[in-house]
Design a protein around this motif. Structure first.
Motif, mmCIF file in Angstrom:
data_model
loop_
_atom_site.group_PDB
_atom_site.id
_atom_site.type_symbol
_atom_site.label_atom_id
_atom_site.label_comp_id
_atom_site.label_asym_id
_atom_site.label_seq_id
_atom_site.Cartn_x
_atom_site.Cartn_y
_atom_site.Cartn_z
ATOM 1 N N ALA A 75 0.835 -1.209 0.000
ATOM 2 C CA ALA A 75 0.000 0.000 0.000
ATOM 3 C C ALA A 75 0.868 1.256 0.000
ATOM 4 O O ALA A 75 0.577 2.222 -0.710
ATOM 5 N N PHE A 76 1.931 1.262 0.778
ATOM 6 C CA PHE A 76 2.820 2.427 0.824
ATOM 7 C C PHE A 76 3.508 2.637 -0.529
ATOM 8 O O PHE A 76 3.627 3.768 -0.997
ATOM 9 N N ILE A 77 3.934 1.560 -1.155
ATOM 10 C CA ILE A 77 4.589 1.666 -2.460
ATOM 11 C C ILE A 77 3.597 2.190 -3.498
ATOM 12 O O ILE A 77 3.926 3.058 -4.306
ATOM 13 N N TRP A 78 2.365 1.695 -3.463
ATOM 14 C CA TRP A 78 1.358 2.167 -4.414
ATOM 15 C C TRP A 78 1.082 3.660 -4.215
ATOM 16 O O TRP A 78 0.992 4.411 -5.185
ATOM 17 N N ARG A 79 0.958 4.089 -2.972
ATOM 18 C CA ARG A 79 0.745 5.526 -2.691
ATOM 19 C C ARG A 79 1.890 6.365 -3.248
ATOM 20 O O ARG A 79 1.679 7.428 -3.811
ATOM 21 N N ALA A 80 3.116 5.875 -3.090
ATOM 22 C CA ALA A 80 4.270 6.616 -3.600
ATOM 23 C C ALA A 80 4.202 6.732 -5.120
ATOM 24 O O ALA A 80 4.459 7.799 -5.684
ATOM 25 N N LEU A 81 3.823 5.645 -5.794
ATOM 26 C CA LEU A 81 3.709 5.696 -7.256
ATOM 27 C C LEU A 81 2.611 6.661 -7.700
ATOM 28 O O LEU A 81 2.737 7.309 -8.736
ATOM 29 N N GLU A 82 1.547 6.747 -6.926
ATOM 30 C CA GLU A 82 0.445 7.653 -7.266
ATOM 31 C C GLU A 82 0.892 9.110 -7.298
ATOM 32 O O GLU A 82 0.399 9.888 -8.107
ATOM 33 N N VAL A 83 1.819 9.485 -6.430
ATOM 34 C CA VAL A 83 2.230 10.894 -6.343
ATOM 35 C C VAL A 83 3.556 11.174 -7.050
ATOM 36 O O VAL A 83 3.971 12.324 -7.128
ATOM 37 N N LEU A 84 4.191 10.143 -7.569
ATOM 38 C CA LEU A 84 5.445 10.331 -8.290
ATOM 39 C C LEU A 84 5.156 11.004 -9.629
ATOM 40 O O LEU A 84 4.328 10.537 -10.404
ATOM 41 N N ARG A 85 5.829 12.108 -9.875
ATOM 42 C CA ARG A 85 5.634 12.840 -11.123
ATOM 43 C C ARG A 85 6.272 12.084 -12.292
ATOM 44 O O ARG A 85 7.267 11.381 -12.109
ATOM 45 N N PRO A 86 5.739 12.259 -13.515
ATOM 46 C CA PRO A 86 6.407 11.691 -14.690
ATOM 47 C C PRO A 86 7.852 12.177 -14.754
ATOM 48 O O PRO A 86 8.133 13.352 -14.507
#
Length: 187
Positions: A58-69
């Motif tokens: 879940a933490f990794i998914w959240r990080a990917l959600e906010v990672l800019r292109p």
């Protein structure tokens, strides 16, 4: 450089957009989670959770959600997520969102003295909209011998960008390229 430090529950609060994220999320198996943590994990992962995963997903998914292109995520996680059936949909979605530039299975518990599980590491890069996907992923596998992981990481830092497969002292570690396209299809 602007630094914005906050203390929040990153599974409940919205994280700010970021160009680079380094994280060591909590490793917690499904059986160790409270009912509230399980509910939060289900909310964050949705259909990406099949069965009994690990809270770090879940933490990794959240990080990917906010990672800019164009941004990069460096993360430690339980090595079991590399093969866990409950993480199969999650792995596929992670690879659909980002290119895996490095994947490592770190067999030496010496770096993580208090870890109760084998640790893996990944570097993920979120491609720009018109950017082609990475063709290869650098893979690192270390043995459980003393200092294997430390030696491998030192050699990785010194490695020329155009280097090919390498083997370490007494074959205690191995560094090699894998086809990223094959890996995106096989998860």
């Amino acid at each position: 450089l602007q630094v914005d430090l906050r203390v929040e529950d990153s599974l409940a609060a919205r994280l700010p957009a970021a160009d680079a994220i380094l994280m060591n999320p909590p490793f917690a198996s499904w059986s160790a989670l409270s009912p509230e943590q399980r509910d939060r994990m289900k909310q964050v992962l949705g259909h990406r959770l099949e069965g009994r995963g690990d809270l770090s997903m879940a933490f990794i998914w959240r990080a990917l959600e906010v990672l800019r292109p164009g941004g990069a995520l460096g993360v430690l996680f339980p090595a079991s997520l590399l093969t866990l059936q409950a993480a199969e949909a999650w792995r596929s979605e992670v690879l659909a969102q980002a290119d895996m530039r490095l994947i490592a299975s770190l067999g030496d518990y010496g770096l993580f003295v208090h870890a109760m599980v084998q640790v893996a590491a990944a570097v993920l890069a979120k491609p720009l909209p018109d950017q082609s996907r990475a063709a290869t992923t650098l893979a690192l596998v270390t043995s459980n011998t003393n200092e294997a992981t430390g030696n491998a990481l030192r050699n990785l830092r010194k490695r020329p960008a155009d280097a090919r497969t390498e083997a370490g002292d007494n074959a205690s570690w191995r560094l090699f390229d894998m086809s990223a396209e094959r890996d995106r299809k096989s998860t």
